[in-house]
Design a protein around this motif. Structure first.
Motif, PDB file in Angstrom:
ATOM      1  N   GLU A 199     -25.467  53.120   5.189  1.00 17.27           N
ATOM      2  CA  GLU A 199     -25.000  51.802   5.611  1.00 17.27           C
ATOM      3  C   GLU A 199     -25.805  50.700   4.937  1.00 17.27           C
ATOM      4  OE1 GLU A 199     -24.937  49.397   9.740  1.00 17.27           O
ATOM      5  OE2 GLU A 199     -24.146  51.426   9.777  1.00 17.27           O
ATOM      6  N   SER A 212     -24.924  50.604   1.198  1.00 18.69           N
ATOM      7  CA  SER A 212     -23.628  49.992   0.919  1.00 18.69           C
ATOM      8  C   SER A 212     -23.696  48.475   1.052  1.00 18.69           C
ATOM      9  CB  SER A 212     -22.551  50.569   1.838  1.00 18.69           C
ATOM     10  OG  SER A 212     -22.814  50.232   3.179  1.00 18.69           O
ATOM     11  N   THR A 213     -24.518  47.967   1.946  1.00 17.09           N
ATOM     12  CA  THR A 213     -24.695  46.524   2.077  1.00 17.09           C
ATOM     13  C   THR A 213     -25.314  45.952   0.813  1.00 17.09           C
ATOM     14  OG1 THR A 213     -24.975  46.729   4.468  1.00 17.09           O
ATOM     15  CG2 THR A 213     -25.760  44.709   3.443  1.00 17.09           C
ATOM     16  N   VAL A 260     -31.144  40.657   6.882  1.00 19.12           N
ATOM     17  CA  VAL A 260     -29.678  40.786   6.960  1.00 19.12           C
ATOM     18  C   VAL A 260     -29.072  39.496   7.489  1.00 19.12           C
ATOM     19  CG1 VAL A 260     -27.796  41.995   8.135  1.00 19.12           C
ATOM     20  CG2 VAL A 260     -29.672  43.299   7.145  1.00 19.12           C
ATOM     21  N   LEU A 310     -19.021  40.922   3.052  1.00 19.31           N
ATOM     22  CA  LEU A 310     -20.457  40.986   3.265  1.00 19.31           C
ATOM     23  C   LEU A 310     -20.761  41.171   4.746  1.00 19.31           C
ATOM     24  CD1 LEU A 310     -23.239  40.820   2.006  1.00 19.31           C
ATOM     25  CD2 LEU A 310     -23.158  38.359   2.291  1.00 19.31           C
TER      26      LEU A 310
END
Length: 108
Positions: free
Chosen positions: A3, A6-7, A93, A106
């Motif tokens: 995860e 992939s970000t 984030v 995004l």
């Protein structure tokens, strides 16, 4: 970890779409470094509004400033081993989402 990876991939793809490398060969290193300083200030908890700072910047300089901010924030995203690392990753984030604005890819 997939995860988080992939970000980072999504952010890097968005930067490539901005086509910063094809911009005229101007000395934009200062804007990138300024963006990195802003990202670091955001991570320290200083009163920095990343979205507003980008909105106030002129169009050519904005992309380079954004590039520096994103580079700085991505360096703070890692799998946490301790609680303070978890908070730092979450803050990074949050900063990326602020810089991304209304970009749905995004956010997902």
């Amino acid at each position: 970890m997939a995860e988080i990876r992939s970000t980072m991939d999504l952010v890097m793809e968005r930067l490539k779409k901005m086509d910063l490398d094809s911009a005229p060969d101007l000395d934009r290193e200062d804007e990138v470094h300024e963006g990195m300083r802003l990202g670091a200030a955001f991570m320290r908890g200083d009163d920095v509004d990343l979205a507003r700072t980008l909105a106030d910047r002129s169009d050519p300089g904005r992309d380079f400033l954004r590039k520096g901010i994103v580079q700085s924030l991505l360096r703070n995203i890692a799998l946490p081993r301790e609680e303070d690392q978890k908070e730092a990753a979450a803050r990074a984030v949050d900063g990326l989402l602020a810089v991304g604005g209304k970009d749905r890819e995004l956010a997902e």
